[in-house]
Design a protein around this motif. Sequence first.
Motif, PDB file in Angstrom:
ATOM      1  N   GLY A 126      68.322 -21.541  36.655  1.00 22.50           N
ATOM      2  CA  GLY A 126      67.276 -20.740  36.040  1.00 22.50           C
ATOM      3  C   GLY A 126      67.223 -19.352  36.618  1.00 22.50           C
ATOM      4  N   GLY A 127      66.295 -18.559  36.089  1.00 22.50           N
ATOM      5  CA  GLY A 127      66.134 -17.180  36.531  1.00 22.50           C
ATOM      6  C   GLY A 127      65.461 -16.387  35.431  1.00 22.50           C
ATOM      7  N   GLN A 128      65.798 -15.108  35.326  1.00 24.89           N
ATOM      8  CA  GLN A 128      65.173 -14.242  34.340  1.00 24.89           C
ATOM      9  C   GLN A 128      65.392 -14.784  32.932  1.00 24.89           C
ATOM     10  N   THR A 129      64.327 -14.914  32.153  1.00 31.79           N
ATOM     11  CA  THR A 129      64.281 -15.430  30.773  1.00 31.79           C
ATOM     12  C   THR A 129      64.592 -16.916  30.666  1.00 31.79           C
ATOM     13  N   ALA A 130      64.894 -17.580  31.757  1.00 35.04           N
ATOM     14  CA  ALA A 130      65.225 -19.018  31.707  1.00 35.04           C
ATOM     15  C   ALA A 130      64.560 -19.712  32.891  1.00 35.04           C
ATOM     16  N   ASN A 131      63.246 -19.609  32.947  1.00 29.63           N
ATOM     17  CA  ASN A 131      62.521 -20.103  34.109  1.00 29.63           C
ATOM     18  C   ASN A 131      62.482 -21.629  34.129  1.00 29.63           C
ATOM     19  N   PRO A 132      62.819 -22.235  35.264  1.00 26.40           N
ATOM     20  CA  PRO A 132      62.758 -23.697  35.359  1.00 26.40           C
ATOM     21  C   PRO A 132      61.309 -24.176  35.374  1.00 26.40           C
ATOM     22  N   SER A 133      61.107 -25.424  34.978  1.00 29.97           N
ATOM     23  CA  SER A 133      59.768 -25.992  34.981  1.00 29.97           C
ATOM     24  C   SER A 133      59.397 -26.462  36.387  1.00 29.97           C
ATOM     25  N   VAL A 134      58.110 -26.750  36.576  1.00 32.34           N
ATOM     26  CA  VAL A 134      57.646 -27.334  37.833  1.00 32.34           C
ATOM     27  C   VAL A 134      58.390 -28.643  38.087  1.00 32.34           C
ATOM     28  N   GLN A 135      58.567 -29.439  37.019  1.00 31.02           N
ATOM     29  CA  GLN A 135      59.247 -30.728  37.168  1.00 31.02           C
ATOM     30  C   GLN A 135      60.690 -30.551  37.610  1.00 31.02           C
ATOM     31  N   ASP A 136      61.371 -29.523  37.096  1.00 28.64           N
ATOM     32  CA  ASP A 136      62.757 -29.259  37.513  1.00 28.64           C
ATOM     33  C   ASP A 136      62.828 -29.041  39.028  1.00 28.64           C
ATOM     34  N   ILE A 137      61.882 -28.279  39.547  1.00 25.23           N
ATOM     35  CA  ILE A 137      61.888 -27.968  40.981  1.00 25.23           C
ATOM     36  C   ILE A 137      61.501 -29.202  41.788  1.00 25.23           C
ATOM     37  N   VAL A 138      60.505 -29.940  41.318  1.00 22.25           N
ATOM     38  CA  VAL A 138      60.106 -31.172  42.012  1.00 22.25           C
ATOM     39  C   VAL A 138      61.272 -32.151  42.075  1.00 22.25           C
ATOM     40  N   ASP A 139      61.986 -32.317  40.964  1.00 24.32           N
ATOM     41  CA  ASP A 139      63.129 -33.236  40.929  1.00 24.32           C
ATOM     42  C   ASP A 139      64.195 -32.821  41.947  1.00 24.32           C
ATOM     43  N   ALA A 140      64.434 -31.509  42.056  1.00 22.86           N
ATOM     44  CA  ALA A 140      65.436 -31.025  43.016  1.00 22.86           C
ATOM     45  C   ALA A 140      64.997 -31.309  44.443  1.00 22.86           C
TER      46      ALA A 140
END
Length: 521
Positions: free
Chosen positions: A328-342
């Motif tokens: 993710g990054g600019q214009t393609a922000n990851p979700s909270v769940q994406d970060i929690v899963d990582a």
Amino acid sequence: MFRYATDWLGVYREQVNALNVYPVPDGDTGTNMHLTMQSVRRELDTADEHSMAAVAKAISYGALLGARGNSGVILSQLLKGFAETVRDAQEIDAALLGRAFEAARKSGYGAVMKPVEGTILTVARGVAEGAAQPADAVELVLENALIRGQDLLDQTPDMLPALKQAGVIDSGGQGYLYIVQGLLAQLRGEALPPAPEVTSYAQEQFETEEFGFCTEFLMSDATRPIEEIRELVSPFGDSLLVVGAEGYVKGHIHTNEPDQLLATVGRYGRMLKTKVEDMAEQHTEILGMTGAAARAEEEVAPSGLVAVANGYGLVKLFRSLGARIVSGGQTANPSVQDIVDAVRSVSAEQVVILPNNKNVLMAAEKAMELMEGRAVVIPTRTLGQGIGAALAFNPEASAEDLREGMEAGAQAVTTFEVTRASRTTNITTRGGRTLNIAEGDVIGLMDDELVQAGGTPEDSVLDMLGQGFQGQEIATVFGGPQKTEEDLEALAGRIRKEFPSLEVETHAGGPDLYDYLVTLE
């Protein structure tokens, strides 16, 4: 039904990954198909549910936009054929559903230059054959589709030697059947089943592939027909897919020359998104999953690292510094769940999160709250700050002990980003410059603040270095997806000439939508 099929596939995602040995044993078929379906669901969430045309467009466009990997791209074409068949209908009866599955089969086979039996295409053929049997109800069409699809799925090891060697059925075909199962399960009101336990991965039996990089691109405003673009990239490798829908072109190829491939394709359209993955690293990570449960009781490191990044050069750098990557990054922000899963996937007592973008910071902080003390956020607002912080990471120290040093490391890096203006505007910078910006102009951001506009991307880099240079020692230049090795070397030469005291390093694989990302430290 399609939303529920996404969740149904998600239950079996890791099981599908464990089957994946063809066309390469990279163990990501389930993940890629699920990500493709998640993109469909996101489009459905904003579509007019009372318009079949809008729903059909959401399915087709969402699938292409989110298609990942060989299996995801083929799935996008299966869904494209399905959606185009129902687009003008007021309702879907048994006969139309049968025709939609046949159109899916035809679209899937048509997308592949050299269709191979024993793959997802074979199972799509079985689903279409089953759905074509006489039936007076949608439910019966889906039942027949699953029966015939399963019949051909069971035969796939006899069609592909790699499957026979590994003793598995085709992973993509299994994933497609799970999607059809999900459609039927929603119709029947069935609850999601528990996820099956995965104890082994078929990839253990295979060495890595001839071509080292799985390379993908998404392009709009193509100036060449899809057929010509397909021929253009075919000499670069194998597992080639170039497809299109709703005005976009999606490409997937395994190659040893990702930089040259992307630079070549980038001449004929607007590159929106790229992804390059080192398949040898993927293979190693997958093999590392085997026995993960048994290792769970072993002593874990005090700290782990999660970084949000895109651009394969930057991803590779963060991985080399010990980070688990959230795409993710600019214009393609990851979700909270994406970060929690990582965070949950990292074997460590605590995990440091580097958001690396101001628009990701809030999601990272929310993920930290949900992890209830297991995560710490270093508020990096640029990829350059993230690199500076990551260089100060030490897995043997506690996250709290690392905080001060990583924050100092982040602040020691100045980041320059060169991209294009999305709209026409006029601004006065903090330094007093008045910038008259037209849509599409080159713009330069220093530490996420707009400070330059106009000229070439290379002019932008030199201008910003002139504003930000204060005796630093190293400039690291990452070229975007359309920049060649020659472009990078030419820019490095200009920097060395104007700033002779600077050591200059260049790397391909900068962020999507950027011409250059430069760090100064």
